[in-house]
Design a protein around this motif. Structure first.
Motif: not given
Length: 285
Positions: A197-201, A224-229
């Protein structure tokens, strides 16, 4: 896996940090940790199998420089104002869409290398950031799931910034973001399978031993997922490209006057949970 590159600048060789913390030589299996490797599932499987079988020779880490964990980086796309708490501290409205800018690949240095304060600088600032490293060519991605499937791994980035150059000297942010040594990266590229989970760092940064930033990627405005998309709608992302995803609150720019901008002799340390720790001493350019 924790992939890295070790050796003198410009002559790094590929390596792996195993589960016991032993540095292992990868140069007998792969030539480089770069986009070509990250896009090659068979090569990555060979590395993983060799590591699990104990076939990789150990390296003596004593006095061995750690370089950036990714070589031959094509581009570095950065996201500004991507944390709710950072937007609040700088008095900025949270953006409706990601704010994008670039750093040149030649700003990248190793995680323990010297950072240079630019000539004429009075407002050099710190920013701990999660770096996303692309593993598959990404064009017009349609979903969060698809976006994360294009991520090879994650690393610690230090988005060093000169605020006067960035904000007060006209034009875009580029002048304050592309000074020499302004993107320490590493120590490791941690493959995506080890970051569920990159949103739990957690992200932390210290200046001369004093904690300045203590945040979490859960505060990201655009995850992260939205940034890449999102980025893939405007440009093609290639294996080995890097995305710096923004910084939490606690930068010098957001602190009361007199703002404690960095000077030669200062020491900055930063870490992200599970991704390693950096340390840089600052010197004058």
């Amino acid at each position: 896996m924790k992939l890295l590159r070790v050796g003198t600048a410009g002559a790094e060789r590929p390596a792996l940090l195993d589960a016991d913390g032993t540095l292992r030589d990868l140069s007998g299996i792969v030539d480089e940790v770069d986009g070509a490797l990250l896009a090659d599932d068979e090569a990555l499987d060979r590395v993983r199998a060799a590591a699990e079988a104990g076939e990789l020779p150990a390296l003596d880490a004593t006095g061995l420089r750690v370089g950036p964990p990714v070589g031959r980086i094509g581009k570095i796309v950065c996201v500004g104002l991507n944390y709710h708490d950072h937007a609040r501290e700088t008095g900025a409205e949270p953006p409706a869409e990601p704010v994008l800018f670039f750093k040149a690949a030649d700003t990248v240095v190793g995680p323990y290398d010297i950072v240079l304060v630019p000539r004429g600088s009075a407002k050099t600032d710190w920013e701990v950031e999660l770096a996303v490293v692309i593993g598959r060519t990404a064009r017009y991605l349609e979903s969060a799931e698809e976006a994360l499937a294009h991520v090879a791994g994650y690393a610690v980035a230090h988005d060093v910034s000169e605020r006067e150059f960035q904000i007060e000297r006209g034009g875009t942010w580029d002048k304050g973001k592309n000074c020499e040594t302004f993107n320490p990266l590493g120590p490791w590229l941690v493959t995506a399978d080890e970051v569920p989970d990159p949103q739990a760092l957690s992200l932390r940064l210290w200046v001369n031993g004093e904690l300045k930033q203590d945040g979490t990627t859960a505060e990201q405005i655009f995850p992260v997922a939205e940034v890449v998309r999102y980025i893939s709608q405007f440009m093609t992302l290639y294996p080995g490209d890097v995305i710096n995803t923004g910084t939490p609150a606690g930068v010098a720019l957001g602190l009361p006057e007199p703002k404690p901008f960095l000077r030669a002799g200062d020491v900055v340390e930063l870490e992200i949970g599970g991704l390693g720790r950096q340390r840089q001493e600052l010197k004058n350019a």
